[in-house]
Scaffold this motif. Structure first.
Motif, short mmCIF file in Angstrom:
data_model
loop_
_atom_site.label_atom_id
_atom_site.label_comp_id
_atom_site.label_asym_id
_atom_site.label_seq_id
_atom_site.Cartn_x
_atom_site.Cartn_y
_atom_site.Cartn_z
N UNK A 232 12.34 16.88 26.89
CA UNK A 232 13.26 17.16 25.78
C UNK A 232 14.51 16.30 25.86
N UNK A 233 15.08 16.17 27.07
CA UNK A 233 16.29 15.36 27.23
C UNK A 233 16.03 13.90 26.90
N UNK A 234 14.93 13.36 27.43
CA UNK A 234 14.62 11.95 27.18
C UNK A 234 14.35 11.71 25.70
N UNK A 235 13.71 12.67 25.05
CA UNK A 235 13.43 12.51 23.62
C UNK A 235 14.73 12.48 22.82
N UNK A 236 15.64 13.43 23.08
CA UNK A 236 16.89 13.52 22.31
C UNK A 236 17.79 12.32 22.60
N UNK A 237 17.96 11.96 23.88
CA UNK A 237 18.84 10.84 24.21
C UNK A 237 18.23 9.52 23.76
N UNK A 238 16.89 9.38 23.86
CA UNK A 238 16.24 8.17 23.37
C UNK A 238 16.45 7.99 21.88
N UNK A 239 16.35 9.06 21.11
CA UNK A 239 16.57 8.98 19.65
C UNK A 239 18.01 8.55 19.35
N UNK A 240 18.97 9.19 20.03
CA UNK A 240 20.38 8.86 19.79
C UNK A 240 20.68 7.41 20.18
N UNK A 241 20.12 6.98 21.33
CA UNK A 241 20.38 5.61 21.79
C UNK A 241 19.82 4.58 20.81
N UNK A 242 18.62 4.84 20.28
CA UNK A 242 18.04 3.90 19.31
C UNK A 242 18.88 3.86 18.04
N UNK A 243 19.32 5.03 17.57
CA UNK A 243 20.15 5.07 16.35
C UNK A 243 21.46 4.29 16.54
N UNK A 244 22.08 4.44 17.73
CA UNK A 244 23.33 3.72 17.98
C UNK A 244 23.09 2.22 18.09
N UNK A 245 21.97 1.85 18.72
CA UNK A 245 21.69 0.43 18.94
C UNK A 245 21.28 -0.27 17.66
N UNK A 246 20.47 0.41 16.85
CA UNK A 246 19.91 -0.26 15.67
C UNK A 246 20.97 -0.55 14.61
N UNK A 247 22.12 0.13 14.70
CA UNK A 247 23.20 -0.11 13.75
C UNK A 247 24.32 -0.96 14.35
#
Length: 354
Positions: A232-247
């Motif tokens: 759960x932690x890796x899923x949530x942090x991975x999603x947030x990290x991708x959103x921050x990086x992609x923008x």
């Protein structure tokens, strides 16, 4: 400063950390409420017998003498012998018996979340505000919310009644195993059998040495429970990290240069999105070891977590001290590995600025 100099400096700095942690361990177990004399004597306790035991174990020695002996023994890996659980057996032999089960359990408990949590998080981050994103995010929250001990009890109950619930029996699924049992890992002592006798090594477990498939099946429910919060932690942090990086600006620049979307994702987005996941993965690798105490107990894995619990409950001070010392070394090693991974994933982080 080169990467190897940085690595050597991290190793040198870890020495006072280990000394401090080992000292704290000594204070907790030798000044705490654990009474090994009462645990050894049990109903046979008398003041004279207690004095003899204290003399034999060296507990009547001056406090500083016991501390110096403890520290020397730990740092020279003279880890002593069990007093209560298996009197006379060396702590090293106890570790040799129990550690492989915990390593096998921990390996799958770390690997399963890595191959489920991170891909799900990255997929959700690349497809934000879609139904797939909502479903993946909901799954991550649910996995994080369920306590390990509660989930372990529920899973054991469900697997025990799998015939009535699903129409098939988990115990006889693919290979015959018990639902709660320590995995048989003797097949790992003959790794070449994976080629010479693949059926016996990978599938058949009727010879008493176990097999890869049987050991995996015996450990899989406990691994899923143990790795659920990590997933759960890796899923949530991975999603947030991708959103921050992609923008970020450099991704916009890469798009402006006309790079293919696949190149942008694999070369720029994924690599940078992995950086905040490194301390999560390495930190949880140690938390899995501590959290395995309850899970090992429910699934009867009989690994280091189970041994640690029994050593504390029965006042086996040498075993408690040895296991705490091993946990400290693992924690320091995980932190050094984390620092090295930082420098490998992103050279801007770490040694060059020092």
């Amino acid at each position: 400063m080169s990467r190897w100099s940085y690595f050597g400096r991290r190793l040198a700095l870890s020495v006072p950390v280990i000394v401090f942690g080992t000292t704290l361990t000594f204070l907790m177990i030798y000044m705490g409420p654990i009474d090994p004399v009462s645990a050894i004597l049990g109903q046979q306790y008398t003041p004279d017998a207690a004095r003899r035991i204290e003399q034999n174990l060296g507990l009547n020695q001056p406090f500083w003498g016991q501390y110096i002996d403890f520290m020397i023994n730990m740092f020279t890996f003279d880890l002593g012998r069990s007093w209560v659980i298996s009197p006379g057996t060396t702590a090293v032999d106890m570790l040799t018996i129990y550690a492989p089960r915990t390593i096998w359990l921990g390996f799958w408990a770390v690997l399963i979340p890595l191959f489920i949590g991170i891909p799900l998080g990255f997929y959700a981050g690349l497809n934000p505000n879609t139904w797939n994103d909502y479903i993946a995010s909901f799954g991550g929250i649910v996995w994080r919310a369920m306590p390990n001990f509660w989930l372990a009890v529920i899973l054991v109950s469900v697997l025990s009644q799998s015939k009535q619930l699903f129409g098939w029996e988990w115990a006889s699924f693919i290979v015959q195993t018990n639902i709660v049992t320590p995995p048989t890992l003797d097949f790992l002592a003959q790794p070449l059998d994976a080629i010479r006798d693949p059926h016996a090594f990978w599938i058949d477990n009727t010879d008493g040495n176990g097999s890869f498939l049987a050991a995996l099946k015996q450990t899989l429910p406990a691994s899923i429970v143990l790795g659920s919060a990590s997933m759960g932690n890796e899923m949530r942090i991975g999603r947030t990290a991708v959103l921050e990086t992609i923008n970020s600006n450099y991704v916009e620049t890469a798009r402006a240069k006309g790079l293919k979307n696949s190149v942008i994702v694999w070369k720029h987005v994924f690599r940078n999105a992995l950086i905040p996941l490194v301390p999560i993965i390495t930190g949880e690798a140690f938390l899995l070891l501590g959290g395995s105490v309850l899970v090992e107990y429910v699934f009867a894995i009989n690994g280091l977590g189970y041994l640690f619990f029994q050593a504390i409950m029965q006042g086996d001070l040498p075993l408690v001290g040895t296991l705490m010392y091993i946990f400290i070394l693992l924690l320091v090693a995980i932190n050094i590995t984390q620092d090295l991974l930082y420098t490998l994933i992103d050279p801007r982080v770490g040694y060059e600025s020092e």
